[in-house]
Enzyme design. Structure first.
Site, mmCIF file in Angstrom:
data_model
loop_
_atom_site.group_PDB
_atom_site.id
_atom_site.type_symbol
_atom_site.label_atom_id
_atom_site.label_comp_id
_atom_site.label_asym_id
_atom_site.label_seq_id
_atom_site.Cartn_x
_atom_site.Cartn_y
_atom_site.Cartn_z
ATOM 1 N N GLY A 1 16.477 64.642 14.790
ATOM 2 C CA GLY A 1 16.526 63.575 14.358
ATOM 3 C C GLY A 1 18.213 63.367 15.157
ATOM 4 N NE ARG B 1 23.164 41.194 3.174
ATOM 5 C CZ ARG B 1 21.815 41.280 3.341
ATOM 6 N NH1 ARG B 1 20.847 41.072 2.658
ATOM 7 N NH2 ARG B 1 22.124 42.258 4.312
ATOM 8 C CG ASP C 1 22.856 32.016 -1.443
ATOM 9 O OD1 ASP C 1 23.225 31.380 -0.520
ATOM 10 O OD2 ASP C 1 22.173 33.370 -1.013
ATOM 11 C CG ASP D 1 20.219 31.720 3.808
ATOM 12 O OD1 ASP D 1 21.536 32.196 2.901
ATOM 13 O OD2 ASP D 1 19.830 33.117 2.782
ATOM 14 C CE LYS E 1 20.983 34.476 -3.169
ATOM 15 N NZ LYS E 1 20.620 35.394 -1.777
#
Ligand code: R5P
Length: 296
Positions: free
Chosen positions: A38, A94, A169, A221, A192
């Site tokens: 990874g 957010r 929203d 949005d 919302k």
């Protein structure tokens, strides 16, 4: 800034090409090798000029943050004295408050981390809700938050001249407002409530003198992730008798089968920008970014 070179990864090559053409600078690739365990190995061009722009958006954010943490200091070691990050989609914006005591405010920490890597950052429609500017969370780094709202609005106005723009929203007011004012389109936002990742309720705005029935609605949005927000808004508009519902978003993440589910609600067209590479990308942000880089 007059950049001398643009560096991009293979998965953002199309936007890289468009941006390099707009800036009239060479475009070179950062090569990636993923080891079986990874870990990641990056290979940059071995000798870099002084003024370098690095293009890296943060869709699939965790892998790409690690790429940035390696690529930015490597670019400096290889000669870049002024390093500007073009991050068309900034993830982690957010979570801008601890909604529950103990929650990490990711916006501050991730933005702070990026601020330490580069001299300047340019992004498109970051989710700034409780802060006015990225400068508040990126000390010591010049920031430019551009908006694609006008470009999306122009695309919409040409195809749906009688569109009613609806934000799903309250936070979307900044985008429908900008697009609506620029192109003379009426706009409003829904209310919302989010109860979980896939559990969203949307209440349509009450619009005195502006009914949804019979209207061509375009939902706008900043980002579509699970697509639930847009699905609920689209359902509500269609139930209210909208003649059609189209969708225009800046950042098309559309995880899993979100796009198919959104279309299944009866949405006609889904348009996005190329800030995130996606099949719905219809509007290029390259000219917007190029102009902002020149003015930086
Ligand atoms: C949040 O307020 C954003 O503006 C979007 O509405 C939201 O992130 C979309 O998420 P999802 O597609 O998962 O509903």
């Amino acid at each position: 800034m007059t950049p001398e070179l643009l560096l991009a990864f293979d998965d953002e090559w199309a936007l890289g090409r468009a941006l390099a053409d707009a800036l009239r600078v060479p475009l070179q690739r950062i090569e990636r090798h993923r080891f079986p365990d990874g870990e990641l190995k990056l290979r940059l061009p071995p000798a870099l000029p002084a003024r370098v722009v690095l293009l890296r958006g943060l869709h699939q954010p965790n892998d790409k943050l690690v790429e940035l943490l390696i690529a930015a200091p490597a670019a400096r070691e290889l000669g870049a004295r002024e390093l500007v990050l073009v991050c068309p989609y900034m993830a982690y914006m957010r979570q801008d408050i601890a909604f529950v005591p103990g929650e990490a405010v990711s916006q501050r920490h991730i933005a702070g981390l990026l601020a330490r890597q580069v001299d300047a950052l340019l992004t498109i429609d970051p989710h700034l809700h409780r802060i006015a500017s990225l400068d508040e969370v990126m000390p010591g780094c010049r920031t430019r938050a551009l908006t694609a709202a006008r470009l999306l609005g122009e695309w919409v106005a040409e195809r749906v001249p009688d569109a009613l723009l609806i934000g799903p929203d309250e936070e979307a007011l900044q985008w429908v407002g900008e697009a609506g004012r620029a192109h003379g389109l009426p706009h409003a936002v829904c209310h919302k409530q989010r109860f979980g990742d896939h559990d969203v309720r949307v209440v349509l705005p009450s619009l005195p003198g502006l009914a949804i029935a019979g209207r061509a609605v375009v939902l706008m949005d900043d980002v579509a992730s699970t697509g639930r927000t847009l699905m609920e808004a689209a359902r509500a508009c269609l139930e209210a008798g909208a003649a059609s519902v189209d969708v225009a978003v800046t950042h098309a993440l559309f995880v899993g089968d979100a796009l198919a589910q959104l279309r299944a609600t009866g949405v006609r067209h889904v348009w996005s920008t190329d800030a995130v590479p996606h099949e719905t990308a219809a509007v290029s942000v390259a000219p917007l970014i190029a102009a902002a880089l020149r003015a930086l």
